[in-house]
Design a protein around this motif. Structure first.
Motif, short mmCIF file in Angstrom:
data_model
loop_
_atom_site.label_atom_id
_atom_site.label_comp_id
_atom_site.label_asym_id
_atom_site.label_seq_id
_atom_site.Cartn_x
_atom_site.Cartn_y
_atom_site.Cartn_z
N ARG A 1 0.83 -1.21 0.00
CA ARG A 1 0.00 0.00 0.00
C ARG A 1 0.87 1.26 0.00
N VAL A 2 1.94 1.23 0.78
CA VAL A 2 2.85 2.38 0.82
C VAL A 2 3.51 2.58 -0.54
N ASP A 3 3.99 1.49 -1.14
CA ASP A 3 4.62 1.59 -2.47
C ASP A 3 3.65 2.16 -3.49
N SER A 4 2.39 1.72 -3.42
CA SER A 4 1.39 2.21 -4.36
C SER A 4 1.17 3.71 -4.21
N LEU A 5 1.09 4.18 -2.97
CA LEU A 5 0.90 5.62 -2.72
C LEU A 5 2.12 6.42 -3.17
N LEU A 6 3.31 5.88 -2.95
CA LEU A 6 4.52 6.59 -3.37
C LEU A 6 4.58 6.71 -4.88
N ARG A 7 4.22 5.65 -5.59
CA ARG A 7 4.22 5.71 -7.06
C ARG A 7 3.19 6.72 -7.55
N ARG A 8 2.01 6.69 -6.95
CA ARG A 8 0.96 7.62 -7.36
C ARG A 8 1.39 9.06 -7.12
N ASP A 9 2.03 9.30 -5.99
CA ASP A 9 2.47 10.65 -5.67
C ASP A 9 3.58 11.10 -6.61
N ALA A 10 4.48 10.18 -6.96
CA ALA A 10 5.57 10.52 -7.88
C ALA A 10 5.04 10.87 -9.26
N TRP A 11 4.08 10.10 -9.73
CA TRP A 11 3.50 10.39 -11.05
C TRP A 11 2.74 11.71 -11.03
N ALA A 12 2.02 11.97 -9.95
CA ALA A 12 1.22 13.20 -9.87
C ALA A 12 2.09 14.44 -9.84
N ALA A 13 3.32 14.30 -9.36
CA ALA A 13 4.20 15.45 -9.22
C ALA A 13 4.88 15.82 -10.53
N ARG A 14 4.69 15.03 -11.58
CA ARG A 14 5.34 15.28 -12.86
C ARG A 14 4.30 15.41 -13.96
N PRO A 15 4.69 16.03 -15.08
CA PRO A 15 3.75 16.09 -16.20
C PRO A 15 3.29 14.68 -16.56
N PRO A 16 2.01 14.48 -16.79
CA PRO A 16 1.48 13.13 -16.98
C PRO A 16 1.88 12.46 -18.28
N ASP A 17 2.35 13.25 -19.27
CA ASP A 17 2.59 12.65 -20.57
C ASP A 17 4.03 12.23 -20.80
#
Length: 229
Positions: A111-127
Motif C-alpha cells: 500500500r505504501v509503495d502504491s501511494l509513493l508511485r501515485r504521488d511521484a507520477w502526480a508530481a510530474r507532467p502526466p505525458d
C-alpha cells in the motif's frame, strides 16, 4: 526508496513496521506520540507517513489534520477500528489509505509503495518523463534518447518509467517484480528475471560512447540518474 515516518505507541508494532519497510529499501523513523513526530517533520521531510489513530495525547486524526494544512504527503492510517464511520473520519481529515489491525506487513508495504508511485507520477507532467537526454512518452509507451528511438518491450518500458518516476532513488528487485506482475515467492527466480531484463534494458539505452543512466546500488536495487556513479 523513500523516507517514511511512523507513529505508533506500541513499540513492538512500530519495530515490525520499520523492519518490513526497511526490507523494501525505505528509510524509517518511528515515534510514539504525535507531538514528537510533528517536531521532526521539518528536519526529516518524510515522503510518506504511517499513523496509528489511537495515540496518547493528540490522536492520529488530529495529527493528520494538522499535517494536511501544509503538506500533501501520502498518509496511511493503521488502527484497530474497523467500523465504516471510523474509516470515513480518517479519509475526511486527509488520510490516503486505511489498514485495520491485525494486518499483513507485506500488504502494508504494498500500500505504501502504491501511494509513493501515485504521488511521484502526480508530481510530474502526466505525458512525459525525462532523465538526461532520455525521454519517455508515458501516453503511448515510446522512448527516445537524443535523436535515437528506443525499441523497448512493455516490461522494459515499465521498468525504466518506474525508475524515472523517482530518479536517483533505488527500486528493489522485489518492488520491480511486483510492478511487472512477476511472482515473488521464489526470491532467486525473481531476482534473476529482473537481472536479465535490466541487462537487456541497459544495452538498449546506453550505446557505446553514451553516458550510463541505469545504475545498480548494492544492497538497495536499481536506479536511474544522469549523474555518473
Amino acid at each position: 526508496m523513500a523516507r517514511i515516518l511512523i507513529i505508533d505507541d506500541d513499540p513492538n508494532m512500530a519495530e515490525m513496521v520499520e523492519i518490513a519497510l526497511r526490507t523494501e529499501g525505505h528509510e524509517t523513523r518511528a515515534f510514539s506520540d504525535a507531538e514528537s513526530a510533528l517536531g521532526a517533520i521539518d528536519s526529516m521531510r518524510p515522503e510518506a507517513m504511517i499513523v496509528d489513530i489511537m495515540l496518547p495525547g493528540r490522536d492520529g486524526l488530529d495529527f493528520v489534520s494538522t499535517v494536511r494544512a501544509n503538506s500533501r504527503v501520502p498518509i496511511v492510517f493503521m488502527t484497530g477500528r474497523a467500523q465504516m464511520r471510523d474509516k470515513i473520519r480518517g479519509y475526511r481529515v486527509g488520510g490516503d489509505d486505511y489498514v485495520v489491525k491485525p494486518f499483513l506487513l507485506t500488504e502494508l508495504a504494498l500500500r505504501v509503495d502504491s501511494l509513493l508511485r501515485r504521488d511521484a507520477w502526480a508530481a510530474r507532467p502526466p505525458d512525459t518523463l525525462s532523465v538526461g537526454d532520455l525521454i519517455l512518452n508515458v501516453a503511448d509507451g515510446t522512448a527516445q534518447r537524443g535523436c535515437r528511438s528506443l525499441k523497448l518491450t512493455r516490461d522494459e518500458f515499465d521498468i525504466v518509467s518506474a525508475l524515472a518516476s523517482t530518479p536517483g532513488k533505488p527500486w528493489s528487485p522485489e518492488s520491480l517484480a511486483r510492478r511487472l506482475g512477476i511472482p515473488t515467492d521464489s526470491p532467486r527466480h525473481m531476482a534473476e528475471s529482473i537481472y536479465v531484463k535490466m541487462s537487456r534494458l541497459r544495452a538498449k539505452i546506453a550505446h557505446p560512447g553514451e553516458a550510463v543512466l541505469l545504475h545498480t546500488r548494492r544492497g538497495s536495487g536499481y536506479t536511474i540518474s544522469a549523474e555518473a556513479d
